[in-house]
Design a protein around this motif. Structure first.
Motif, PDB file in Angstrom:
ATOM      1  N   LYS A 123       0.827  -1.206   0.000  1.00  0.00           N
ATOM      2  CA  LYS A 123       0.000   0.000   0.000  1.00  0.00           C
ATOM      3  C   LYS A 123       0.863   1.259   0.000  1.00  0.00           C
ATOM      4  N   SER A 124       1.886   1.273   0.825  1.00  0.00           N
ATOM      5  CA  SER A 124       2.760   2.436   0.910  1.00  0.00           C
ATOM      6  C   SER A 124       3.527   2.668  -0.388  1.00  0.00           C
ATOM      7  N   LEU A 125       4.005   1.600  -1.011  1.00  0.00           N
ATOM      8  CA  LEU A 125       4.771   1.720  -2.254  1.00  0.00           C
ATOM      9  C   LEU A 125       3.881   2.181  -3.409  1.00  0.00           C
ATOM     10  N   LEU A 126       2.616   1.809  -3.370  1.00  0.00           N
ATOM     11  CA  LEU A 126       1.658   2.313  -4.361  1.00  0.00           C
ATOM     12  C   LEU A 126       1.409   3.801  -4.148  1.00  0.00           C
ATOM     13  N   GLN A 127       1.256   4.211  -2.897  1.00  0.00           N
ATOM     14  CA  GLN A 127       1.015   5.613  -2.585  1.00  0.00           C
ATOM     15  C   GLN A 127       2.215   6.492  -2.917  1.00  0.00           C
ATOM     16  N   LYS A 128       3.395   5.927  -2.847  1.00  0.00           N
ATOM     17  CA  LYS A 128       4.610   6.673  -3.181  1.00  0.00           C
ATOM     18  C   LYS A 128       4.881   6.689  -4.688  1.00  0.00           C
ATOM     19  N   ASP A 129       3.988   6.068  -5.459  1.00  0.00           N
ATOM     20  CA  ASP A 129       4.128   5.979  -6.918  1.00  0.00           C
ATOM     21  C   ASP A 129       5.381   5.221  -7.353  1.00  0.00           C
ATOM     22  N   ILE A 130       5.827   4.314  -6.519  1.00  0.00           N
ATOM     23  CA  ILE A 130       6.933   3.437  -6.895  1.00  0.00           C
ATOM     24  C   ILE A 130       6.379   2.237  -7.659  1.00  0.00           C
ATOM     25  N   LEU A 131       5.245   1.745  -7.194  1.00  0.00           N
ATOM     26  CA  LEU A 131       4.577   0.633  -7.858  1.00  0.00           C
ATOM     27  C   LEU A 131       3.267   1.105  -8.471  1.00  0.00           C
ATOM     28  N   ASP A 132       2.776   0.315  -9.409  1.00  0.00           N
ATOM     29  CA  ASP A 132       1.483   0.581 -10.037  1.00  0.00           C
ATOM     30  C   ASP A 132       0.683  -0.713 -10.026  1.00  0.00           C
ATOM     31  N   ASN A 133      -0.604  -0.599  -9.750  1.00  0.00           N
ATOM     32  CA  ASN A 133      -1.485  -1.767  -9.739  1.00  0.00           C
ATOM     33  C   ASN A 133      -2.477  -1.632 -10.871  1.00  0.00           C
ATOM     34  N   SER A 134      -2.286  -2.421 -11.916  1.00  0.00           N
ATOM     35  CA  SER A 134      -3.170  -2.379 -13.076  1.00  0.00           C
ATOM     36  C   SER A 134      -3.884  -3.714 -13.206  1.00  0.00           C
ATOM     37  N   GLY A 135      -5.169  -3.702 -12.915  1.00  0.00           N
ATOM     38  CA  GLY A 135      -5.949  -4.929 -13.024  1.00  0.00           C
ATOM     39  C   GLY A 135      -5.472  -6.030 -12.103  1.00  0.00           C
ATOM     40  N   GLY A 136      -4.966  -5.643 -10.942  1.00  0.00           N
ATOM     41  CA  GLY A 136      -4.493  -6.619  -9.981  1.00  0.00           C
ATOM     42  C   GLY A 136      -3.059  -7.058 -10.186  1.00  0.00           C
ATOM     43  N   THR A 137      -2.398  -6.534 -11.212  1.00  0.00           N
ATOM     44  CA  THR A 137      -1.001  -6.878 -11.485  1.00  0.00           C
ATOM     45  C   THR A 137      -0.091  -5.754 -11.026  1.00  0.00           C
ATOM     46  N   LEU A 138       0.844  -6.072 -10.144  1.00  0.00           N
ATOM     47  CA  LEU A 138       1.787  -5.071  -9.652  1.00  0.00           C
ATOM     48  C   LEU A 138       2.962  -4.937 -10.608  1.00  0.00           C
ATOM     49  N   ALA A 139       3.393  -3.698 -10.814  1.00  0.00           N
ATOM     50  CA  ALA A 139       4.547  -3.453 -11.673  1.00  0.00           C
ATOM     51  C   ALA A 139       5.249  -2.193 -11.194  1.00  0.00           C
ATOM     52  N   PHE A 140       6.513  -2.084 -11.527  1.00  0.00           N
ATOM     53  CA  PHE A 140       7.264  -0.869 -11.217  1.00  0.00           C
ATOM     54  C   PHE A 140       6.869   0.228 -12.194  1.00  0.00           C
ATOM     55  N   GLN A 141       6.625   1.427 -11.672  1.00  0.00           N
ATOM     56  CA  GLN A 141       6.315   2.543 -12.560  1.00  0.00           C
ATOM     57  C   GLN A 141       7.540   2.952 -13.373  1.00  0.00           C
TER      58      GLN A 141
END
Length: 378
Positions: free
Chosen positions: A344-362
């Motif tokens: 959750k924190s890494l998503l909020q920091k825009d380090i990760l992206d969650n697209s359709g349930g798939t995590l990826a590095f931005q």
């Protein structure tokens, strides 16, 4: 010779790569005055796409005008209102005195302070008394519709980094106020876009929020590899240089189809090329870019907690079930709760992206640096 690739600023023809379907989609929305929401990670070409569609519409139907706003440095309602009024008047006036007259005409309760810079066409600024503005925001929220109707034009208001309104004081009441005015306007459409997916999703897809179902939402996907490779080859050839298929494919692979990094690696490769660009040249350009950002990435990692670092190591190594007991033990993740909090924190920091349930590095360069430098040399 000017490099044939563009990054860090709006890409226009011939530097605009693909996005043909998205462009047509947006052009039709603009013509039909359909409110539109565009969501994608940073540097995926949202601004270039909006600009491309706007230029297309203006060339075909000159009665359409486009107003562009960027909320990157807008932190308060007061700043938003001032920027909206200023941007609409600039976009709909052909000369500075017309803009001044419009300001006087369309504000009856509010009395703006008008200042004109050295270049009146581009340096007309407004200021309002905040106490008075809080009592009468309606005039500004209706300014686009009133001006468009009065002048017999169609106006599209394009607002970048729109998610920043979620950080205003009392954001829900502010959003309710915007929605209450904007949804009834007949001569104006709004194109709202932002790079923080988790906030944009919260604003536009939560049924309890004011902007739920405000307009057509579409997500920018990665550009197809074949299109990017063709684009790279065409841009090389336009300057009298060549790049072989393997090298063009290598650029796209290393950039992970990221539009910004594709252009940047391609330009760095072009600068190193005398006649024909090879995979070796591309690898050298990419390595230089990784080194260039190394200090920035190191500082970023220092800002993360130990558990967040462990989570990134698991992800960069391709682990699919990070909350499994085996994976948590391997990467020293203390619990499933800790893994969930880190994500959750890494998503909020825009380090990760969650697209359709798939995590990826931005950022694909950051992911490569983590794998080969930060974790790879331990």
């Amino acid at each position: 010779m000017e490099p044939p690739f563009v990054y860090g600023r709006i890409a226009t023809d011939p530097n605009f790569a693909d996005r043909e379907l998205e462009t047509r989609h947006l052009v039709e929305n603009f013509k039909d005055l359909v409110n539109t929401v565009i969501i994608s990670p940073k540097r995926w070409g949202k601004s270039s796409l909006v600009n491309k569609a706007a230029e297309t519409v203006k060339s075909e139907q000159p009665e359409y005008r486009f107003c562009f706003m960027d909320l990157f440095n807008v932190k308060t309602e007061e700043q938003f209102y001032t920027l909206l009024a200023q941007s609409v008047l600039r976009a709909t006036a052909s000369k500075w005195d017309e803009a001044v007259e419009s300001a006087k005409k369309f504000f009856s309760r509010l009395v703006p302070k008008i200042s004109v810079g050295a270049d009146p066409r581009n340096e007309i600024s407004l200021d309002f008394d905040w106490t008075e503005l809080k009592r009468n925001p309606d005039e500004i929220l209706d300014i686009a519709e009133r001006v468009a109707k009065e002048k017999g034009i169609k106006l599209v208001v394009c607002i970048d980094e729109f998610q920043n309104i979620a950080e205003f004081d009392d954001p829900l009441n502010f959003q309710r106020r915007l929605r209450a005015h904007w949804q009834h306007q007949q001569n104006v459409a709004y194109c709202l876009y932002g790079s923080k997916r988790h906030i944009m999703m919260d604003v536009f897809t939560d049924a309890s929020k004011p902007f739920y179902k405000f307009g057509d939402i579409f997500f920018l996907n990665k550009i197809d590899s074949a299109h990017l490779q063709s684009f790279i080859k065409e841009r090389f050839e336009a300057t009298g240089k060549k790049i072989d298929d393997e090298a063009a494919g290598r650029i796209v692979l290393l950039a992970d189809n990221h539009p910004y990094y594709t252009q940047q690696i391609a330009q760095n490769s072009w600068l190193r090329t005398q006649k024909v660009c090879t995979e070796g040249i591309v690898n050298e350009a990419h390595s230089s870019l990784v080194r260039q950002f190394g200090l920035l990435f190191s500082n970023l990692m220092e800002s993360l907690s130990f558990q967040q670092t462990c989570y990134l190591e698991a992800l960069v190594n391709g682990e699919k079930s990070i909350s499994s007991a085996e994976t948590m033990h391997k990467y020293r993740i203390s619990s499933a709760t800790a893994a969930s909090r880190s994500q959750k924190s890494l998503l909020q920091k825009d380090i990760l992206d969650n697209s359709g349930g798939t995590l990826a590095f931005q950022d694909p360069i950051f992911a490569y640096w983590l794998k080969t430098e930060f974790f790879g040399k331990r």
